[in-house]
Design a protein around this motif. Sequence first.
Motif, mmCIF file in Angstrom:
data_model
loop_
_atom_site.group_PDB
_atom_site.id
_atom_site.type_symbol
_atom_site.label_atom_id
_atom_site.label_comp_id
_atom_site.label_asym_id
_atom_site.label_seq_id
_atom_site.Cartn_x
_atom_site.Cartn_y
_atom_site.Cartn_z
ATOM 1 N N LEU B 151 0.812 -1.217 0.000
ATOM 2 C CA LEU B 151 0.000 0.000 0.000
ATOM 3 C C LEU B 151 0.849 1.272 0.000
ATOM 4 C CD1 LEU B 151 -2.741 -1.162 2.544
ATOM 5 C CD2 LEU B 151 -3.033 -0.780 0.082
ATOM 6 N N MET B 152 2.052 1.200 0.532
ATOM 7 C CA MET B 152 2.875 2.403 0.670
ATOM 8 C C MET B 152 3.810 2.636 -0.512
ATOM 9 S SD MET B 152 1.948 3.885 3.420
ATOM 10 C CE MET B 152 3.228 5.046 3.894
ATOM 11 N N SER B 153 4.116 1.588 -1.282
ATOM 12 C CA SER B 153 5.097 1.734 -2.355
ATOM 13 C C SER B 153 4.526 2.562 -3.503
ATOM 14 C CB SER B 153 5.519 0.362 -2.871
ATOM 15 O OG SER B 153 6.372 0.516 -3.980
ATOM 16 N N LYS B 154 5.358 3.469 -4.008
ATOM 17 C CA LYS B 154 4.953 4.224 -5.193
ATOM 18 C C LYS B 154 5.490 3.566 -6.455
ATOM 19 C CE LYS B 154 4.558 8.720 -2.958
ATOM 20 N NZ LYS B 154 5.197 8.341 -1.653
ATOM 21 N N THR B 155 6.725 3.060 -6.379
ATOM 22 C CA THR B 155 7.345 2.482 -7.565
ATOM 23 C C THR B 155 6.856 1.069 -7.836
ATOM 24 O OG1 THR B 155 9.173 1.611 -6.265
ATOM 25 C CG2 THR B 155 9.462 3.802 -7.210
ATOM 26 N N GLY B 156 6.249 0.436 -6.841
ATOM 27 C CA GLY B 156 5.812 -0.942 -7.032
ATOM 28 C C GLY B 156 6.954 -1.937 -6.929
ATOM 29 N N VAL B 157 8.089 -1.498 -6.387
ATOM 30 C CA VAL B 157 9.226 -2.401 -6.210
ATOM 31 C C VAL B 157 9.660 -2.366 -4.746
ATOM 32 C CG1 VAL B 157 11.572 -2.991 -6.908
ATOM 33 C CG2 VAL B 157 10.021 -1.914 -8.552
ATOM 34 N N ALA B 158 9.706 -3.522 -4.119
ATOM 35 C CA ALA B 158 10.237 -3.621 -2.769
ATOM 36 C C ALA B 158 11.608 -4.278 -2.838
ATOM 37 C CB ALA B 158 9.313 -4.439 -1.879
ATOM 38 N N GLY B 159 12.507 -3.875 -1.961
ATOM 39 C CA GLY B 159 13.847 -4.467 -1.922
ATOM 40 C C GLY B 159 14.003 -5.298 -0.659
ATOM 41 N N TYR B 160 14.558 -6.485 -0.801
ATOM 42 C CA TYR B 160 14.632 -7.426 0.308
ATOM 43 C C TYR B 160 16.099 -7.753 0.571
ATOM 44 C CZ TYR B 160 12.020 -10.782 3.223
ATOM 45 O OH TYR B 160 11.433 -11.454 4.271
ATOM 46 N N VAL B 161 16.623 -7.326 1.701
ATOM 47 C CA VAL B 161 18.009 -7.645 2.060
ATOM 48 C C VAL B 161 17.983 -8.972 2.820
ATOM 49 C CG1 VAL B 161 20.088 -6.860 3.224
ATOM 50 C CG2 VAL B 161 18.510 -5.185 2.256
ATOM 51 N N LYS B 188 6.638 -5.965 -7.352
ATOM 52 C CA LYS B 188 7.815 -6.825 -7.548
ATOM 53 C C LYS B 188 8.685 -6.759 -6.290
ATOM 54 C CE LYS B 188 8.462 -6.458 -12.535
ATOM 55 N NZ LYS B 188 7.482 -5.372 -12.812
ATOM 56 N N VAL B 189 9.308 -7.856 -5.969
ATOM 57 C CA VAL B 189 10.193 -7.890 -4.805
ATOM 58 C C VAL B 189 11.578 -8.337 -5.260
ATOM 59 C CG1 VAL B 189 10.602 -8.864 -2.521
ATOM 60 C CG2 VAL B 189 8.263 -8.383 -3.260
ATOM 61 N N LYS B 190 12.537 -7.426 -5.182
ATOM 62 C CA LYS B 190 13.918 -7.763 -5.553
ATOM 63 C C LYS B 190 14.678 -8.231 -4.316
ATOM 64 C CE LYS B 190 14.469 -4.788 -9.512
ATOM 65 N NZ LYS B 190 15.378 -3.936 -10.272
ATOM 66 N N VAL B 191 15.413 -9.300 -4.486
ATOM 67 C CA VAL B 191 16.112 -9.882 -3.333
ATOM 68 C C VAL B 191 17.621 -9.834 -3.562
ATOM 69 C CG1 VAL B 191 16.360 -11.920 -1.875
ATOM 70 C CG2 VAL B 191 14.183 -11.461 -3.021
ATOM 71 N N VAL B 217 10.627 0.591 -0.881
ATOM 72 C CA VAL B 217 10.323 0.000 0.415
ATOM 73 C C VAL B 217 11.353 -1.101 0.642
ATOM 74 C CG1 VAL B 217 8.603 -1.137 1.845
ATOM 75 C CG2 VAL B 217 7.864 0.361 0.013
ATOM 76 N N LEU B 218 11.996 -1.072 1.800
ATOM 77 C CA LEU B 218 13.030 -2.070 2.068
ATOM 78 C C LEU B 218 12.614 -2.980 3.220
ATOM 79 C CD1 LEU B 218 16.218 0.206 1.890
ATOM 80 C CD2 LEU B 218 15.322 -1.283 0.118
ATOM 81 N N VAL B 219 12.900 -4.254 3.050
ATOM 82 C CA VAL B 219 12.668 -5.229 4.110
ATOM 83 C C VAL B 219 13.981 -5.954 4.320
ATOM 84 C CG1 VAL B 219 10.947 -6.863 4.911
ATOM 85 C CG2 VAL B 219 10.704 -5.817 2.673
ATOM 86 N N GLN B 220 14.193 -6.457 5.507
ATOM 87 C CA GLN B 220 15.451 -7.156 5.728
ATOM 88 C C GLN B 220 15.235 -8.442 6.497
ATOM 89 O OE1 GLN B 220 17.742 -4.363 8.035
ATOM 90 N NE2 GLN B 220 16.920 -5.104 9.919
ATOM 91 N N HIS B 221 16.109 -9.398 6.197
ATOM 92 C CA HIS B 221 16.188 -10.594 7.026
ATOM 93 C C HIS B 221 17.640 -10.781 7.435
ATOM 94 C CE1 HIS B 221 13.958 -14.514 8.013
ATOM 95 N NE2 HIS B 221 14.913 -14.308 8.878
ATOM 96 N N VAL B 222 18.238 -9.684 7.862
ATOM 97 C CA VAL B 222 19.577 -9.674 8.444
ATOM 98 C C VAL B 222 19.458 -8.874 9.729
ATOM 99 C CG1 VAL B 222 20.994 -10.004 6.396
ATOM 100 C CG2 VAL B 222 20.061 -7.755 6.885
#
Lengths: 308, 359
Positions: B151-161, B188-191, B217-222
């Motif tokens: 809902l918050m992304s404007k570009t439609g791409v999330a980045g996943y660290v 889309k979710v780039k990892v 939008v960035l998400v992390q699993h570190v």
Amino acid sequence: MIDTFVLVIATVVAAATPLLLAATGELVVERAGVLNLGVEGMMLIGAVTGFAVTIASGHASLGIPAAALAGAATALVFAVLTLTLMANQVATGLALTIFGIGLSALMGASYVGTPVAPLPKLHLPGLSDLAVVGPLLFGHDALVYLSVALTIAVAWFLKHSHAGLVLRAVGESAESAHSIGHPVIAVRYLACLFGGAMAGLGGAFLSLSYTPMWMEGMTAGRGWIALALVVFGAWRPWRVLAGAYLFGGVTILELHVQGANGIGLPPQVFSMAPYLATVAVLTVISAGKWRGRLNAPASLGKPFRPSV
Amino acid sequence: MTFHISRRTLLAGSTATAATLALPRGARAEGPLKVAYVYVGPIGDHGYSYSHDQGRKAVEVKFADRVKVTYVENVAEGPDSERVIRQLATAGNDLVFATSFGFMNPTIRVAKQFPKVKFEHATGYQKASNVAIYNARFYEGRAVIGTIAGLMSKTGVAGYVASFPIPEVVMGINAFTLAARKVRPDMKVKVIWLNTWYDPGKEADAAKALMDGGADVLVQHVDSPATMQVAESRGAYAFGQASDMARFAPKAHLTALVNDWAPYYLERVKQALDGSWQSGDVWWGLKEGMVKLAPYNPALPENVRAAADKVKADITSGALHPFTGPIKDQKGSLRLADGQRIGDADLLKMDWFVEGVQS
């Protein structure tokens, strides 16, 4: 596209700067014939000191010199042990790293989770506003410029100054230098202190600019890469500079390859690349007509006890 | 008459003695219960190891004199961890919590040699009579943050660290992506994989690379807050990992996936004290409070809060399962038919990505 390129280059510069600072310091230490494997420990102590002083005083302009001093103080411990008390350099250096990891964690325990304002980017009126070139060359923080300036200074010092010549003589043949009256131990002390200060600055860059916070073990092996860079650069400042940016560039490239998706190479290949390159460079410069260019100081790691 | 003691008879004898001397259940030897924790990172990482250590502190506060708690931090996964775990068992600890996935095989090996010591291994899948396993359904929380991200992304791409491509991380990426695409179908979710749990510098670099690739939008699993800081300085959104990281990124931090291990640790230590401890397999989530969400960023719009709260409430009540069909994989082929749910066993060995993941 151009904007992305500029951002990527800025990331590479940030990745290369701590390596360059620490490796240039270690280069001077090794050119004086001393092998200090404690770079990682000295970086961490510099990182935590720089951070703590910046928080306490509110000024990074105090934190950065404090980091250099702390790094030098750590190196002094090493120097006393190896140069005066003749302890084994390899063992002492390794101990210094382990000691630095522990001491920095202890010193920094109360700073974990405290944010700090990142170092300001220098803004030169006119220059920094230029398209592309501006952000590329004139949009970094002070430590980035300091790292390059110090590399140039070290290159000049080693090649063109009398003191630099003495330092190299001490590293090549401590006995000869001693026999013509040069103070071998004093020179090595100074080189160690300089190396410690540079490692401390590298650490401060991590905790004040790269990721502005204090975290235990936040160098995550960069001290070891700096050590490898000195060998990679064949003990020459310019090659170390190129090596630092190459290492930085390849690590960042690896991440972009993953993010871009669709390039056939697995990212692990890129993770290996800098180390493969180190091996390749070593192989090339150790073989055949290039051999003379390996340039390792002849007295590297050998303790020296004045005979008189 | 001569006695011939071979290694085998000696062992058999000692086992028999141990059996006859074995105390009835519930009657523990005198003295405090010795509990040990093994952490993969520093407790000061403000992430995963920190969250386990908060649980350890809760145990110390609650049971005070009845327990003696120690911990070892910065233990590398692999052979080094086996040495540490064996050392802890040898030192007379009664209950050992090995808190990282990579401690699994070492824990199992040491547990065989110390049948009387109770072991607990987090996030793994190998159990034994004296090795219990426990894990949190992080993916439930990731479904909530995925909803917010969509809902918050404007570009439609999330980045996943991301750290390592193990099922734990893969299912997190998938849950996040599925939830995000539910509210924004073209998401889309780039990892980016770092192959480490903890390297602040590299985490920051990866976050920058993802943003350069268009992620907002960035998400992390570190484990470190480095990603937060990058998002803050470059004007993106991000979600904290393991603990509330808002102080590192007051504007960027929308909420955080918080692990709360304390309820589990308190219960297990209590059971070890009263003798009712048994090996088990626990996988708790939002409902049991092992997975929580940090307070939302005050700037989060009302409709986004409502959507996130709804997902959270539905997962808690069981009305919604984050992995409900139809689910397509990366190549677009149908993996799960409409209305079906992925079972726990399949989740725990998940090795494929859903549609929309770029890895």
